[in-house]
Design a protein around this motif. Structure first.
Motif, short mmCIF file in Angstrom:
data_model
loop_
_atom_site.label_atom_id
_atom_site.label_comp_id
_atom_site.label_asym_id
_atom_site.label_seq_id
_atom_site.Cartn_x
_atom_site.Cartn_y
_atom_site.Cartn_z
N VAL A 146 0.84 -1.20 0.00
CA VAL A 146 0.00 0.00 0.00
C VAL A 146 0.87 1.25 0.00
CG1 VAL A 146 -1.76 1.27 1.28
CG2 VAL A 146 -1.87 -1.22 1.16
N MET A 147 1.98 1.19 0.73
CA MET A 147 2.91 2.31 0.78
C MET A 147 3.44 2.64 -0.61
SD MET A 147 6.56 2.60 2.71
CE MET A 147 5.91 1.81 4.16
N MET A 148 3.83 1.62 -1.38
CA MET A 148 4.36 1.86 -2.72
C MET A 148 3.31 2.49 -3.62
SD MET A 148 7.39 1.16 -2.43
CE MET A 148 7.62 0.88 -0.68
N ALA A 149 2.06 2.05 -3.48
CA ALA A 149 0.99 2.63 -4.29
C ALA A 149 0.89 4.13 -4.04
CB ALA A 149 -0.33 1.93 -3.98
N GLY A 150 0.99 4.53 -2.78
CA GLY A 150 0.90 5.94 -2.46
C GLY A 150 2.17 6.70 -2.78
N ALA A 151 3.32 6.15 -2.39
CA ALA A 151 4.59 6.86 -2.54
C ALA A 151 5.03 6.95 -4.00
CB ALA A 151 5.68 6.17 -1.71
N MET A 152 4.85 5.87 -4.77
CA MET A 152 5.32 5.84 -6.15
C MET A 152 4.23 6.22 -7.16
SD MET A 152 7.62 2.35 -6.04
CE MET A 152 8.46 2.70 -7.59
N GLY A 153 2.98 5.83 -6.82
CA GLY A 153 1.89 6.05 -7.76
C GLY A 153 0.91 7.13 -7.38
N GLY A 154 1.07 7.71 -6.19
CA GLY A 154 0.21 8.83 -5.79
C GLY A 154 -1.21 8.45 -5.47
N PRO A 346 -7.26 11.03 -7.55
CA PRO A 346 -6.50 12.04 -6.80
C PRO A 346 -5.01 11.71 -6.84
CG PRO A 346 -7.56 10.52 -5.28
CD PRO A 346 -8.07 10.17 -6.66
N VAL A 347 -4.18 12.71 -6.68
CA VAL A 347 -2.74 12.51 -6.64
C VAL A 347 -2.24 12.94 -5.27
CG1 VAL A 347 -0.49 13.13 -7.62
CG2 VAL A 347 -2.48 12.87 -9.12
N MET A 348 -1.77 11.98 -4.48
CA MET A 348 -1.29 12.26 -3.14
C MET A 348 0.12 12.82 -3.18
SD MET A 348 -2.43 8.58 -1.59
CE MET A 348 -1.31 8.80 -0.22
N HIS A 537 -3.56 8.63 -15.60
CA HIS A 537 -3.20 9.04 -14.24
C HIS A 537 -1.73 9.44 -14.17
CE1 HIS A 537 -2.84 9.06 -9.90
NE2 HIS A 537 -1.92 8.11 -9.95
N PHE A 538 -0.86 8.65 -14.78
CA PHE A 538 0.58 8.96 -14.69
C PHE A 538 0.97 10.12 -15.61
CE2 PHE A 538 0.46 4.71 -12.85
CZ PHE A 538 1.11 4.99 -11.66
N GLU A 539 0.24 10.31 -16.66
CA GLU A 539 0.46 11.49 -17.50
C GLU A 539 0.14 12.75 -16.69
OE1 GLU A 539 1.58 13.53 -20.88
OE2 GLU A 539 1.58 11.34 -20.64
N ARG A 540 -0.96 12.69 -15.93
CA ARG A 540 -1.40 13.84 -15.15
C ARG A 540 -0.46 14.15 -13.99
NH1 ARG A 540 -6.00 12.06 -14.73
NH2 ARG A 540 -5.93 11.15 -12.64
N MET A 541 0.07 13.11 -13.33
CA MET A 541 0.91 13.34 -12.15
C MET A 541 2.38 13.50 -12.51
SD MET A 541 1.19 9.71 -10.07
CE MET A 541 2.63 10.20 -9.11
N GLY A 542 2.71 13.38 -13.80
CA GLY A 542 4.08 13.58 -14.24
C GLY A 542 4.92 12.32 -14.25
N GLY A 543 4.29 11.18 -14.00
CA GLY A 543 5.00 9.90 -14.08
C GLY A 543 5.19 9.25 -12.73
N TRP A 544 5.53 7.95 -12.79
CA TRP A 544 5.85 7.20 -11.57
C TRP A 544 6.97 7.91 -10.81
CZ3 TRP A 544 3.32 2.87 -9.93
CH2 TRP A 544 2.58 2.12 -10.86
N ARG A 545 6.83 8.02 -9.51
CA ARG A 545 7.90 8.58 -8.68
C ARG A 545 8.89 7.47 -8.34
NH1 ARG A 545 3.25 11.03 -4.81
NH2 ARG A 545 2.65 12.86 -6.05
#
Length: 692
Positions: A146-154, A346-348, A537-545
């Motif tokens: 779950v952490m990776m989903a939030g930290a890397m994928g927002g 949403p993008v966290m 989603h990743f286009e909008r947030m600027g990509g995977w972190r």
């Protein structure tokens, strides 16, 4: 008097989230036999021993069928529902008034975790209190994903799943789906899919044990527990430098990631994981041969000190090789109840939430507080009341000794439970809610399913004794404590259709209506894969972190420790293990042993023989297990199953040794000492050692 007829009823399993189709032979209120449903559209007759034990779970002789309340003498005794609920409501109100709503802790246990309507009222109770201490099985099991989903994928809802139709390179790390049915993937009939993937391409397993899954794999690497990240980190560096570097979505932070991996060469990775450099070369070559790879992890890594790093690098491998949201790689579940493709996600900014009062240095995820801090919060006087919604806390929370000492200090300890167990004597109130076969239900945790589907089942039998619907029970003590209850909640679960109305309320945004689900029992929708909503989603947030600061920092710290350790032998440690006929703390009656698996060379070194009792201890405590000497585990590692009462692995865990990000306690890669408990006398009898 004529004998009641035997009816065959269709349902699905509620032991785990795979939800295999079942048929049950029912005579009156007795469940006689349970087997796989060969007409089920998905699982087609497959089930495991756990599902087939559904009837036995219901008919356990220790079943609780009436509310229990602690009397003046401290003992639990049967009372009426009004007596129990009035007492809970009054005491809860007094605690809130005197100490505030944050003095009330809530454990969202697995017992009501699959009770769809009960879970809705748990959430309503939590919201009515504000933001009190919240505990869930997440921090006992798998915070990292779950952490990776939030930290890397927002977005916390991202849940990658292997494309088993087309995968040609599949890497399992610390997971044994042949026994566990994988982790949060809903995998049924695992042998079929693993064999097909191996026949089509390659399946690799990294695990200290030659597990049932490893035996079906193309290759097996027996890494030291908790050090899997060392292998994956090297793979990521090699992919960045020499390919296949072809991400399918936008990425950000590649430069920082490459800088963090500078100098992490094959020799360092092999030394840290205690594997050969040739094995690493072979694994990298396999990835480069196929170009695309699916990586699956399980509790073998998520319960270790290296959990966050291993999960991070596993996702990085899939992202960088263009395997996310791509055929032959991994698909991301779009949600059935709340369709993620129907709105802008949403993008966290951060995946992390505040820590507890006593350990503010340990950040939470999804507002969860680490389960490990519960006894510390009680001892500090911060938590005065605890509502445990169906969890075997003494066998699932870290540091059982600390928890046993803390629980009696609670002014109110309410537990929803259907069977007597080791936690029962520590409760002030025990409330028997309808069990899995006594209630209408649907598969609430839809994003953990194998495909885009939802299932429904009516109850198999009537509730035992005075059991009531969990949603009604929770709403009643809320009302009696003066807390607001959602308007849609009926006044009584005895009203005709009340349970169905509670289920229907939850499907207002779903891909089908409750009426359609009830009529068809199984509803599946087409899966769009690759999915445009993922790429958008990743286009909008600027990509995977790629390089979250918290993970880069943890990597720097653990890398430095590994480099300082070098190639020196690591201490004897234990790793966690799942058993075929056991599910966490459940199903002990099926007879899985509380054993310890160890290599013959280790057994010889410690003077231990097969079948002998062994004491396992560390700085936290000690337990006694039965030795199983087997060359299928690597040297220097012992394997211990969790969930047992008499040999509870949580006597070896700690309230101190937990992840700084997410608060996961360590159940794997934990250093231990072992010794035989008894030696054989001349007459053949066992003689206890001085230590025993």
């Amino acid at each position: 008097m004529a004998e009641l007829p035997v009816e065959t009823k269709r349902t699905y399993c509620r032991i785990c989230i795979v939800h295999c189709g079942l048929t049950a032979e029912v005579q009156g209120e007795q469940i006689l036999k349970v087997k796989g449903d060969f007409d089920h559209p998905l699982t087609q007759g497959y089930t495991c021993p756990k599902g087939r034990a559904t009837g036995q779970v219901h008919h356990l002789p220790t079943a609780i069928t009436r509310p229990l309340m602690q009397g003046a003498d401290g003992a639990l005794a049967p009372v009426s529902w009004d007596e129990a609920l009035d007492d809970i409501g009054a005491k809860l109100r007094r605690i809130i008034d005197e100490h505030g709503p944050n003095s009330v802790g809530i454990y969202f246990g697995s017992g009501l975790g699959l009770d769809s309507s009960g879970y809705v009222l748990e959430e309503a109770f939590y919201k009515a209190l504000g933001t009190p201490p919240k505990f869930t099985p997440l921090t006992n099991d798998a915070t990292a994903k779950v952490m990776m989903a939030g930290a890397m994928g927002g977005f916390y809802g991202l849940n990658p799943k292997t494309d088993y139709n087309d995968v040609e390179m599949l890497l399992y790390v610390g997971t044994n789906p042949m026994v566990s049915h994988a982790h949060n993937t809903g995998m049924f009939n695992p042998a079929h899919f693993i064999r097909a993937a191996a026949a089509r391409g390659e399946v690799w397993t990294i695990d200290p044990v030659l597990t049932e899954t490893a035996k079906w794999s193309t290759r097996h690497i027996a890494a030291y527990p908790g050090k899997d990240y060392a292998i994956l980190a090297w793979l990521v560096r090699e992919i960045i430098d020499g390919g296949p570097l072809k991400p399918a979505q936008k990425i950000q932070g590649l430069g920082e990631l490459r800088a963090a991996l500078e100098g992490w060469d094959r020799a360092k990775a092999a030394a840290a994981a205690e594997v050969s450099e040739q094995e690493l070369d072979d694994l990298l070559a396999a990835i480069r041969r196929k170009g695309r790879v699916a990586v699956e992890t399980g509790t073998g890594i998520t319960m270790s000190a290296g959990a966050n790093l291993t999960q991070w690098f596993a996702w990085l491998i899939m992202i960088l090789t263009g395997s996310m949201n791509q055929k032959g790689g991994a698909w991301l579940h779009p949600g059935f109840i709340v369709p993620f493709d129907s709105f802008e996600l949403p993008v966290m900014e951060s995946a992390f939430t505040k820590g507890s009062n006593v350990r503010p240095d340990i950040l939470g995820v999804l507002d969860d507080w680490p389960c490990a801090v519960l006894p510390l919060e009680i001892e500090a006087g911060n938590i005065r009341a605890l509502f445990n919604f169906g969890g075997s806390m003494l066998r699932s929370f870290p540091d059982t000794n600390a928890l046993k000492a803390a629980l009696p200090k609670l002014a109110l300890h309410v537990n929803t439970e259907i069977v007597e167990n080791d936690l029962t004597p520590y409760c002030t109130h025990v409330l028997p809610t309808k069990d899995a076969v006594e209630r209408d239900e649907f598969t609430r945790w839809d994003t953990l399913a194998w495909n885009l589907s939802l299932q429904y089942t009516p109850a198999l039998v009537k509730p035992m004794g005075e059991r009531r619907s969990a949603w009604w029970v929770i709403s009643q003590f809320m009302k009696r404590a003066g807390l607001p209850v959602p308007d849609h909640v009926p006044d009584s679960d005895l009203e005709p259709g009340a349970d169905e109305r509670m289920l229907a309320q939850q499907l207002q945004t779903a891909r089908c209506s409750f009426e359609e689900l009830k009529a068809q029992r199984y509803v599946e929708r087409p899966l769009e894969f690759p999915a445009p909503w993922v790429d958008a989603h990743f286009e909008r947030m600027g990509g995977w972190r790629l390089a979250p600061a918290e993970l880069v920092g943890q990597w720097a710290q653990m890398r430095a420790a590994d480099e300082a350790w070098g190639a020196a032998p690591k201490p004897l440690c234990y790793t966690s293990r799942r058993q075929r006929k056991k599910f966490n703390a459940q199903l002990s009656f099926l007879g899985e042993p509380a054993d310890i698996l160890l290599h013959p060379d280790d057994a010889a070194a410690y003077g231990i023989r097969d079948g002998q009792k062994v004491r396992v201890r560390n700085k936290n405590g000690a337990i006694v297990l039965v030795a199983r000497v087997d060359a299928q585990i690597r040297r220097g590692v012992c394997s211990i199953p969790h969930g047992h009462e008499t040999a509870n692995v949580n006597f070896l865990t700690s309230t101190d040794d937990i992840q700084p990000w997410g608060g996961m306690a360590f159940y794997s890669g934990v250093p231990i000492e072992i010794e035989p408990v008894a030696t054989q006398g001349a007459d053949g009898d066992e003689v206890l050692t001085a230590a025993e």
